[in-house]
Design a protein around this motif. Structure first.
Motif, PDB file in Angstrom:
ATOM      1  N   UNK A 185       0.639  -1.235  -0.029  1.00 32.74           N
ATOM      2  CA  UNK A 185      -0.044   0.115  -0.111  1.00 32.74           C
ATOM      3  C   UNK A 185       0.848   1.360  -0.079  1.00 32.74           C
ATOM      4  N   UNK A 186       0.336   2.415  -0.411  1.00 32.50           N
ATOM      5  CA  UNK A 186       0.929   3.398  -0.167  1.00 32.50           C
ATOM      6  C   UNK A 186       0.808   3.872   1.257  1.00 32.50           C
ATOM      7  N   UNK A 187       1.961   4.692   1.692  1.00 28.10           N
ATOM      8  CA  UNK A 187       2.129   4.962   3.134  1.00 28.10           C
ATOM      9  C   UNK A 187       0.789   5.881   3.552  1.00 28.10           C
ATOM     10  N   UNK A 188       0.421   5.497   4.802  1.00 26.73           N
ATOM     11  CA  UNK A 188      -0.429   6.397   5.764  1.00 26.73           C
ATOM     12  C   UNK A 188       0.457   7.548   6.037  1.00 26.73           C
ATOM     13  N   UNK A 189       1.634   6.927   6.556  1.00 29.07           N
ATOM     14  CA  UNK A 189       2.694   8.107   6.751  1.00 29.07           C
ATOM     15  C   UNK A 189       4.071   7.276   6.770  1.00 29.07           C
ATOM     16  N   UNK A 190       5.038   8.115   6.223  1.00 34.28           N
ATOM     17  CA  UNK A 190       6.287   7.477   6.151  1.00 34.28           C
ATOM     18  C   UNK A 190       7.254   8.310   6.567  1.00 34.28           C
ATOM     19  N   UNK A 191       8.369   7.854   7.208  1.00 33.33           N
ATOM     20  CA  UNK A 191       9.648   8.610   7.664  1.00 33.33           C
ATOM     21  C   UNK A 191      10.945   8.049   7.449  1.00 33.33           C
ATOM     22  N   UNK A 192      11.626   8.956   6.581  1.00 29.98           N
ATOM     23  CA  UNK A 192      13.050   8.564   6.529  1.00 29.98           C
ATOM     24  C   UNK A 192      14.148   9.497   7.301  1.00 29.98           C
ATOM     25  N   UNK A 193      15.071   8.768   7.914  1.00 28.16           N
ATOM     26  CA  UNK A 193      15.948   9.400   8.992  1.00 28.16           C
ATOM     27  C   UNK A 193      17.352   9.038   8.361  1.00 28.16           C
ATOM     28  N   UNK A 194      18.305   9.996   8.507  1.00 33.00           N
ATOM     29  CA  UNK A 194      19.998   9.680   8.314  1.00 33.00           C
ATOM     30  C   UNK A 194      20.229  10.645   9.279  1.00 33.00           C
ATOM     31  N   UNK A 195      21.026   9.932  10.319  1.00 32.78           N
ATOM     32  CA  UNK A 195      22.171  10.664  11.341  1.00 32.78           C
ATOM     33  C   UNK A 195      23.302  10.466  11.294  1.00 32.78           C
ATOM     34  N   UNK A 196      24.359  11.441  11.607  1.00 30.14           N
ATOM     35  CA  UNK A 196      25.638  11.477  12.057  1.00 30.14           C
ATOM     36  C   UNK A 196      25.806  11.907  13.364  1.00 30.14           C
ATOM     37  N   UNK A 197      26.443  11.076  14.159  1.00 28.97           N
ATOM     38  CA  UNK A 197      26.664  11.359  15.702  1.00 28.97           C
ATOM     39  C   UNK A 197      28.157  11.191  15.570  1.00 28.97           C
ATOM     40  N   UNK A 198      28.932  12.098  16.719  1.00 26.83           N
ATOM     41  CA  UNK A 198      30.321  12.111  17.057  1.00 26.83           C
ATOM     42  C   UNK A 198      30.513  11.225  18.123  1.00 26.83           C
ATOM     43  N   UNK A 199      31.863  11.109  18.518  1.00 33.31           N
ATOM     44  CA  UNK A 199      32.105  10.071  19.576  1.00 33.31           C
ATOM     45  C   UNK A 199      31.405  10.240  20.797  1.00 33.31           C
ATOM     46  N   UNK A 200      30.928  11.520  20.843  1.00 33.13           N
ATOM     47  CA  UNK A 200      30.228  11.738  22.367  1.00 33.13           C
ATOM     48  C   UNK A 200      28.987  11.597  22.264  1.00 33.13           C
ATOM     49  N   UNK A 201      28.238  11.021  21.102  1.00 31.66           N
ATOM     50  CA  UNK A 201      27.135  11.004  20.990  1.00 31.66           C
ATOM     51  C   UNK A 201      26.164  12.278  20.639  1.00 31.66           C
ATOM     52  N   UNK A 202      27.008  13.337  20.058  1.00 31.41           N
ATOM     53  CA  UNK A 202      26.331  14.345  19.662  1.00 31.41           C
ATOM     54  C   UNK A 202      25.975  14.629  18.193  1.00 31.41           C
ATOM     55  N   UNK A 203      24.841  14.828  17.732  1.00 30.18           N
ATOM     56  CA  UNK A 203      24.290  14.816  16.486  1.00 30.18           C
ATOM     57  C   UNK A 203      25.130  15.776  15.488  1.00 30.18           C
ATOM     58  N   UNK A 204      25.713  15.572  14.427  1.00 27.84           N
ATOM     59  CA  UNK A 204      26.377  16.349  13.803  1.00 27.84           C
ATOM     60  C   UNK A 204      25.659  16.709  12.491  1.00 27.84           C
ATOM     61  N   UNK A 205      24.889  15.785  11.912  1.00 25.74           N
ATOM     62  CA  UNK A 205      23.956  15.940  10.791  1.00 25.74           C
ATOM     63  C   UNK A 205      22.816  15.157  10.747  1.00 25.74           C
ATOM     64  N   UNK A 206      21.860  15.482  10.222  1.00 23.73           N
ATOM     65  CA  UNK A 206      20.638  14.898  10.087  1.00 23.73           C
ATOM     66  C   UNK A 206      19.894  15.310   8.971  1.00 23.73           C
ATOM     67  N   UNK A 207      19.149  14.296   8.521  1.00 22.26           N
ATOM     68  CA  UNK A 207      18.396  14.460   7.274  1.00 22.26           C
ATOM     69  C   UNK A 207      17.071  13.657   7.725  1.00 22.26           C
ATOM     70  N   UNK A 208      16.002  14.333   7.441  1.00 28.30           N
ATOM     71  CA  UNK A 208      14.577  13.706   7.858  1.00 28.30           C
ATOM     72  C   UNK A 208      13.598  13.868   6.812  1.00 28.30           C
ATOM     73  N   UNK A 209      13.138  12.975   5.860  1.00 24.80           N
ATOM     74  CA  UNK A 209      12.287  13.168   4.683  1.00 24.80           C
ATOM     75  C   UNK A 209      10.872  12.452   5.306  1.00 24.80           C
ATOM     76  N   UNK A 210       9.722  13.082   4.599  1.00 22.32           N
ATOM     77  CA  UNK A 210       8.365  12.512   5.076  1.00 22.32           C
ATOM     78  C   UNK A 210       7.511  12.088   3.651  1.00 22.32           C
ATOM     79  N   UNK A 211       7.057  10.922   3.724  1.00 23.52           N
ATOM     80  CA  UNK A 211       6.173  10.381   2.840  1.00 23.52           C
ATOM     81  C   UNK A 211       4.880  10.419   2.960  1.00 23.52           C
ATOM     82  N   UNK A 212       3.921  11.229   1.905  1.00 18.79           N
ATOM     83  CA  UNK A 212       2.659  11.085   1.513  1.00 18.79           C
ATOM     84  C   UNK A 212       1.861  11.817   3.008  1.00 18.79           C
ATOM     85  N   UNK A 213       2.400  12.757   3.397  1.00 16.89           N
ATOM     86  CA  UNK A 213       1.903  13.695   4.321  1.00 16.89           C
ATOM     87  C   UNK A 213       1.722  14.921   4.132  1.00 16.89           C
ATOM     88  N   UNK A 214       2.133  15.289   2.802  1.00 20.43           N
ATOM     89  CA  UNK A 214       2.261  16.721   2.441  1.00 20.43           C
ATOM     90  C   UNK A 214       2.055  16.622   0.784  1.00 20.43           C
TER      91      UNK A 214
END
Lengths: 166, 289
Positions: free
Chosen positions: B192-221
Motif C-alpha cells: 500500500x501507499x504510506x499512511x505516513x512514512x519517515x526516512x531518517x539519516x543521522x551522524x553522531x560524533x564520538x560523544x553521541x552529539x548529532x552532527x548531521x541529520x536528514x529527515x524526509x516525510x512520505x505522503x503527508x504533504x
C-alpha cells in the motif's frame, strides 16, 4: 502496430501487435495460453504472474511490445507435457489450491523465489508471495506446497503432506 | 482495462531518446518500470500520445561509488537496490524502503529513477533521497544538469525536469563514519501507499552529539517534505528522549496531510510523530552497532 518476437515457453512467436496490447492479453488471447489468469487487472493480485527473462512480473502491467526480444515462461511451460513440476506436485499433494484461480500466478512467483533461494524460511516464503492474493486457502497450504517443492528440488526428504487438524 | 492508443518508440541511445522527447514534447512520456504509468493509462487517468521506452538504453543500470559519491542509474530496479552490497554498506535505509515498496513482482520492474521522476509524494524514495541529501542528474539536449533533491519536487506529479530532459542518475554523498539511516511507513496492507512514512539519516560524533541529520516525510504533504525544523532540533544535541520528542513534534506540525481513506489529518500527524521518534532511535541504534 509493431512487429515483435517473443519466446514463450521455448517457442519464438513473431507477430504484429497493437502498441497498447497488454502482455497478459497477448498470452491469453493471441497465443491462447489461458493458464495465466486475469484477476484484479490492477497489479495487486498476482494471478497474471509470469516469468519475463526469468523474473516474475505481473503481465497485466507490462505491454507486449516491452517483451519484444525477451523470453517468457508461463505456467504451461513449468513442466513437460504429462509430468509435474515440483511446485505443481507440491500444490497437489498439500491441497495448496481450492478454486485454483490464483494457483498459476502463485506457482510462477514461487518458481522465481525457489530459483533465488532454494531453502527459504516460512517467513521468506510469506514475504515472497506477498504480491499474490488467494481468497480461499488462508495461505497455509500454499506455504506448505512451496516448502514441499523446495525439499523436492534440493533432493531432501519430503515433508509430511498430512493435513493439520487444529 | 486497456490503455488508449499511443505510439511507441524503443530508442537504444540516450541521444535518440532525448531527440524524441524534444520532437514530441508533452505528448510523450518516458516508460521506465511502467508500474505507475501503465496503471494510470489503463484507468485512463493518463493518455500520452507516445511512449518512449528507455529500458533498452545501456548505461543506466549501475550502482557504483566514485570520489565519495554513490551513483545509482535511473534504470536500477527496486530488487537490485534491495540486494546491493554497496547500498547496504553505506545506507541500510535501502533495505528498509525497498522491502516496503509494493511487492516482489513490482520490485522486479519498478525503477528508482521512475519512483522519483513520477513526482508523487506518496512514493517512498523521495523522502529517502531527502534524508540522504541526494542529487538528481537530468540529461537533456545541452548535456547533464545536477538538481539538488530539495529543488526537484514541484507539485502534484510535477518535478524540475524540463522539456527534453530525462532523469538518468541519482547521486548520494557517502556519509562520514558514525552515520546510519532508517525508513518505515505505516501501511494498511503489503504494497500500500504510506499512511505516513519517515526516512531518517543521522551522524553522531564520538560523544553521541548529532552532527548531521536528514529527515524526509512520505505522503503527508502535497510534495515530499524535508522536516527541516526537526533536523535543526537534533543538530548539536545528544539524542535524549526530550530532544527526539521535540523533533517529532516539529515534523507533525510542519507536514500537511489530508484526511482520506488511510486516516484523518490528526491521525496522520500523530503517526508522523511516532515514526520520527522510532526512526531516529532505529538509525542511532544502527550507529552504535
Amino acid at each position: 502496430m509493431k512487429e515483435i518476437t517473443i519466446t514463450v515457453n521455448g517457442t519464438a512467436h513473431t507477430l504484429q501487435v497493437e502498441n497498447r496490447l497488454l502482455l497478459v492479453h497477448f498470452i491469453r488471447e493471441v497465443l491462447n495460453l489461458t493458464g495465466t489468469h486475469i484477476g484484479c487487472d490492477t497489479s495487486s493480485c498476482g494471478a497474471c504472474t509470469i516469468l519475463l527473462n526469468g523474473k516474475s512480473v505481473k503481465s497485466c502491467t507490462v505491454l507486449a511490445v516491452q517483451a519484444n526480444g525477451k523470453e517468457i515462461q508461463t505456467v504451461e511451460g513449468l513442466a513437460p507435457e504429462g509430468s509435474l513440476h515440483p511446485l505443481q506436485e507440491g500444490f497437489k499433494e498439500n491441497h495448496g489450491l481450492h478454486c485454483g484461480f490464483c494457483t498459476p500466478g502463485m506457482m510462477m512467483r514461487a518458481s522465481e523465489l525457489l530459483q533465488n533461494n532454494p531453502n527459504p524460511t516460512e517467513d521468506e516464503i510469506r514475504w515472497g508471495i506477498s504480491g499474490n492474493l488467494c481468497r480461499c486457502t488462508g495461505y497455509n497450504n500454499i506455504v506448505k506446497a512451496i516448502q514441499y517443492a523446495g525439499a523436492k528440488i534440493r533432493g531432501e526428504e519430503l515433508p509430511s503432506t498430512e493435513p493439520e487438524f487444529v | 482495462m486497456i490503455p488508449a492508443p499511443f505510439e511507441y518508440d524503443a530508442p537504444t541511445t540516450l541521444e535518440e531518446a532525448i531527440g524524441l522527447l524534444q520532437k514530441y514534447g508533452d505528448e510523450a512520456k518516458i516508460l521506465s518500470g511502467g508500474h505507475s504509468l501503465i496503471p494510470m493509462m489503463k484507468l485512463r487517468f493518463a493518455s500520452p500520445e507516445r511512449l518512449i521506452d528507455i529500458n533498452g538504453i545501456a548505461g543506466l543500470s549501475h550502482i557504483s561509488e566514485e570520489n565519495g559519491t554513490v551513483k545509482i542509474g535511473a534504470l536500477v530496479r527496486e530488487v537490485e537496490a534491495e540486494h546491493s552490497d554497496l547500498l547496504k554498506k553505506h545506507f541500510p535505509i535501502f533495505e528498509d524502503v525497498t522491502h516496503l515498496i509494493a511487492d516482489p513482482q513490482v520490485r522486479n520492474m519498478g525503477t528508482l529513477g521512475g519512483n522519483l521522476a513520477h513526482g508523487d509524494a506518496a512514493n517512498d524514495h523521495p523522502a529517502v533521497m531527502i534524508a540522504l541529501g541526494a542529487t538528481v542528474i537530468a540529461t537533456g539536449p545541452d548535456g547533464e544538469r545536477a538538481i539538488p533533491i530539495d529543488e526537484f519536487f514541484y507539485g502534484f506529479y510535477m518535478t524540475a525536469l524540463q522539456h527534453g530532459e530525462i532523469l538518468t542518475e541519482i547521486q548520494i554523498p557517502v556519509p562520514p563514519a558514525g552515520t546510519s539511516s532508517a525508513y518505515h511507513k505505516l501501511e494498511r496492507k503489503v504494497g500500500d501507499y504510506a499512511t505516513a512514512g519517515v526516512a531518517v539519516q543521522l551522524t553522531l560524533d564520538a560523544n553521541g552529539v548529532c552532527t548531521a541529520a536528514g529527515i524526509g516525510l512520505t505522503n503527508v504533504n502535497p510534495v515530499p517534505l524535508r522536516a527541516a525544523r526537526s533536523e535543526a532540533a537534533l543538530i548539536g544535541k545528544t539524542l535524549t528522549t526530550e530532544t527526539i520528542a521535540e523533533a517529532a513534534k516539529y515534523a507533525s506540525e510542519d507536514c500537511s496531510p489530508s484526511s482520506d481513506l488511510r486516516g484523518s489529518e490528526e491521525y496522520k500527524r500523530d503517526m508522523v510523530a511516532v515514526l520520527v521518534k522510532r526512526m531516529i532511535k532505529k538509525a542511532s541504534e544502527r550507529i552504535l552497532i
